[in-house]
Design an enzyme around this catalytic site. Structure first.
Site, mmCIF file in Angstrom:
data_model
loop_
_atom_site.group_PDB
_atom_site.id
_atom_site.type_symbol
_atom_site.label_atom_id
_atom_site.label_comp_id
_atom_site.label_asym_id
_atom_site.label_seq_id
_atom_site.Cartn_x
_atom_site.Cartn_y
_atom_site.Cartn_z
ATOM 1 N N ASP A 351 -3.935 -4.344 1.175
ATOM 2 C CA ASP A 351 -2.640 -4.798 0.696
ATOM 3 C C ASP A 351 -2.520 -6.307 0.881
ATOM 4 O O ASP A 351 -2.850 -6.843 1.944
ATOM 5 C CB ASP A 351 -1.539 -4.072 1.484
ATOM 6 C CG ASP A 351 -0.150 -4.475 1.065
ATOM 7 O OD1 ASP A 351 0.199 -4.241 -0.095
ATOM 8 O OD2 ASP A 351 0.582 -5.035 1.906
ATOM 9 N N GLU A 387 -6.169 -6.255 -3.151
ATOM 10 C CA GLU A 387 -5.011 -6.568 -3.970
ATOM 11 C C GLU A 387 -4.910 -8.096 -3.917
ATOM 12 O O GLU A 387 -4.422 -8.648 -2.927
ATOM 13 C CB GLU A 387 -3.743 -5.919 -3.417
ATOM 14 C CG GLU A 387 -2.520 -6.204 -4.278
ATOM 15 C CD GLU A 387 -1.231 -5.697 -3.654
ATOM 16 O OE1 GLU A 387 -0.379 -5.194 -4.402
ATOM 17 O OE2 GLU A 387 -1.067 -5.822 -2.427
#
Length: 732
Positions: A351, A387
């Site tokens: 993330d 990401e």
């Protein structure tokens, strides 16, 4: 165990490994803190409510406090009180009145109970966080638990599915099984529920290879959600980097997760974890003291250089973990190795991964974290997926990660959505996205699999909602529909939300097939959001992070449309695995290869001719033919390949288009394999000769395979791959 235990048996122990480590005779405790003056280990009874002993760790080696207690073992509940300066203006927030969690704890019991005593300062005091709160927070805190790591694995190795064959299935432990009719009620929403035969068999039969789980590491529910009767469903607020979230355990043992991994591996499925190492729930200077802030705030977090009272907030959550500090970097890499070795997961999706690659001067492709992963014998051998963006300066880095990494490619998502929505001028970008976005990833020897292609993900509309809503509908989140993305590039096909209009419903189903076909026929690594294969809806909510309820839970009553769509996805995935030309290990260039008199890829108009410059930039042109020549070399060895040749037609126009079938070689014909304008899977199609026209229905995708005289191995391979789904459909 209680007050009768002989604390005089305390020994100096070892600074390594960090955390609480059971060796069969006792437990070694080791905690890093560069600025502490004393560390107290607090032991609690089985309820976690009564502190029955407190002992000062006797040794301090290389900024690690440590001690060894013989005679205690797995199940021991503990926490720390860390002494040191409380000087927020200097970046220090030590407060021994606050019980803090071990950053290396392998398990927790109890849940965080929010209250003023959790904060190191007095809430409401005129001096705000410069004040000092003397209340004890132990009664509000979960407790760390010593674990027994022994487990009898039946397999010794990870699966190591090749990247070119990888198909990722993003799902949620709780949401996927909470309403599953074949999962026992007491196991729903847990790792044990996910390990049930019916669940694993469905995922396996779908044809994906790798299951990516939303965060499973211990996280917290923030009070602003609890106050609204909501909670953190997605889990992007990690507090325990080494521990499982207790909500997902049917029994208090980490073996449950290991058993799930083993069951997935036995079915040929990889397990990938979505991990959050960019921030913690402790927030900014006004946040609580739960772990890192009370252990060594100045080391664990990035602070403002001139005003260390305040936090750098490149994450948008209040704080940013400081991976430029060697011990903090070690914490993250130790955590990753733990999950890859002790828990045997096959990879990680990071993330806001740009945060991890940040140094004080900004994003650095050669930063400490990325270098650590690249050289580590464990981490360099698992799947690493970034990401590649954050909200800090220069935070958008799609294509900017080093070799060995795959990256979420949001440009694929945006372009494909816009194309099928009917936006003008999409053809040049569509061609780039269909060929693994070489404009972004074709450098330094990276391969097409580096582009993780997706249409939808947990964050945003589901596929069903993408074709059913023009606007987001997030009112249930309690933020007056202000949260979530406004630019969704969605189209409701003529009505907002549920409708009884048969034409609109049919068009929505066809648009789903178009989007799925584009995703699964493109070069690169496809990622499928769980539920998209059968029409799961969130009622137009595109930010369901706090909806731990039927909005987010998988509805297994999928109906006939869901069954048909699932079989369509199964056919596409079977076709992708059967035809290497759809998953080439080299970027397609479209360049003429004189030695072989061919191009690996050609872009054709409806007459079978190469698109002209004028056609490429015609804003009204919404159709294109993609010819992938299977004879083109598929590796760095300069020799022809023997893969299938396919012709794919993408027609996002509202009109029918007659395409001339291309001429590739002598003695050939084309066989239609996929047509999104048709729902049946058992239809036979007449062979089409080169030069013959074939109609592409409005808003449809067609895939044709080249067949030589008398048929060939590629056609037979395709028939064999698709046979199970034809037979299933025919027997309904």
């Amino acid at each position: 165990m209680g007050s009768g235990y002989d604390l005089g048996a305390l020994a100096e122990g070892s600074p390594f490994p960090r955390g609480a480590t059971y060796d069969g005779q006792g437990v070694n405790f080791a905690l890093f803190s560069a600025h502490a003056t004393k560390v107290e280990l607090c032991l609690f009874d089985e309820s976690g409510e009564t502190e029955w002993a407190r002992v000062t760790l006797p040794e301090y080696t290389d900024e690690v406090w440590h001690g060894y207690l013989p005679g205690i073992g797995p199940g021991t509940r503990y926490g720390y009180r860390v002494h040191g300066p409380y000087e927020p203006d200097a970046g220090h927030r030590f407060n021994p009145n606050k019980l803090v969690l071990d950053p290396y704890a392998k398990a927790f019991m109890g849940s965080l109970q929010w209250g003023p005593a959790l904060f190191g300062y007095e809430i409401g005091h005129p001096d705000a966080d410069l004040s000092f709160d003397e209340r004890d927070s132990a009664h509000l805190m979960p407790k760390c638990v010593v674990v027994d790591s022994r487990f009898q694995w039946q397999q010794n190795e990870r699966l190591r599915v090749p990247w070119d064959r990888t198909v990722i299935y993003e799902t949620h432990v709780r949401g996927y099984t909470q309403q599953h009719p074949d999962v026992p009620y007491h196991l729903r929403g847990t790792f044990a529920g996910l390990a049930e035969d019916a669940v694993i068999e469905r995922i396996r039969k779908l044809g994906v290879t790798s299951v990516e789980l939303l965060p499973v590491q211990m996280f917290v529910d923030q009070p602003y959600l609890l106050d609204k009767g909501l909670r953190n469903h997605w889990g992007y607020d990690t507090l325990g980097f080494f521990a499982l979230h207790p909500r997902y355990l049917s029994a208090p043992t980490i073996d449950e997760f290991k058993y799930m991994v083993e069951r997935f591996h036995a079915a040929g499925l990889e397990v990938i974890l979505d991990v959050v190492y960019n921030h913690t729930p402790e927030g900014n200077e006004l946040g609580p003291t739960l772990s890192f802030k009370g252990v060594d705030n100045a080391s664990y977090y990035r602070l403002m250089p001139e005003q260390p009272r305040y936090y750098i907030n490149d994450t948008g959550t209040g704080n940013t973990l400081n991976l430029s500090h060697p011990r903090v970097l070690q914490t993250v890499t130790d955590s990753l190795r733990y999950w890859a070795t002790e828990m045997r997961v096959d990879g990680f999706r990071f993330d806001l991964a740009t945060i991890l690659a940040r140094e004080p001067h900004g994003y650095d492709e050669g930063g400490g974290f990325l270098d650590s992963c690249r050289q580590d014998p464990v981490l360099s051998s698992v799947k690493l997926i970034a990401e590649p963006w954050d909200c800090g300066p220069g935070g958008y880095q799609v294509g900017g990660f080093p070799p060995g990494w795959a990256e979420w490619n949001d440009t694929f998502r945006d372009t494909v959505r816009a194309f099928w929505k009917g936006d003008e001028g999409q053809l040049p970008d569509l061609a780039r996205r269909l060929t693994a976005s070489g404009d972004k990833f074709d450098r330094r020897g990276r391969r097409p699999w580096a582009s993780v292609n997706f249409i939808t993900a947990h964050d945003g509309f589901t596929l069903h909602d993408l074709v059913s809503y023009n606007d987001k509908h997030n009112e249930a989140n309690g933020e007056e529909n202000r949260d979530g993305h406004a630019d969704n590039r969605s189209w409701n096909c003529g009505a907002e939300g549920p409708t009884h209009d048969a034409d609109i419903l049919a068009l929505r189903e066809q648009q789903k097939r178009n989007l799925l076909a584009t995703l699964l026929l493109a070069q690169g690594t496809p990622m499928l959001l769980a539920g998209d294969e059968c029409g799961r809806t969130q009622g137009g909510n595109n930010n369901a992070y706090c909806q731990d309820n039927k909005t987010s839970w998988f509805d297994w009553d999928i109906g006939e449309d869901g069954v048909r769509l699932t079989r369509f996805v199964q056919r596409l995935l079977a076709l992708r695995q059967a035809l290497p030309v759809l998953r080439r290990n080299r970027f397609l260039t479209g360049e003429w290869r004189e030695a072989f008199e061919l191009r690996d890829c050609a872009w054709l108009d409806e007459q079978g001719n190469d698109l002209t410059e004028e056609q490429w930039h015609d804003p009204g042109r919404r159709w294109i033919g993609m010819l992938l020549d299977g004879r083109a070399p598929s590796s760095g060895i300069d020799r022809p390949s023997d893969d299938a040749t396919v012709f794919v037609v993408f027609n996002a126009s509202h009109e029918e288009i007659d395409f001339v079938m291309p001429h590739v070689s002598e003695a050939q014909s084309w066989e239609l394999v996929i047509d999104t304008a048709q729902t049946a899977t058992s239809e036979e199609h007449a062979a089409l000769a080169a030069g013959q026209t074939h109609r592409s229905e409005a808003r449809s995708v067609q895939l044709h395979i080249l067949v030589t005289d008398g048929g060939d191995i590629h056609a037979r391979t395709v028939k064999e791959a698709l046979a199970p789904f034809v037979e299933e459909r025919a027997s309904d």
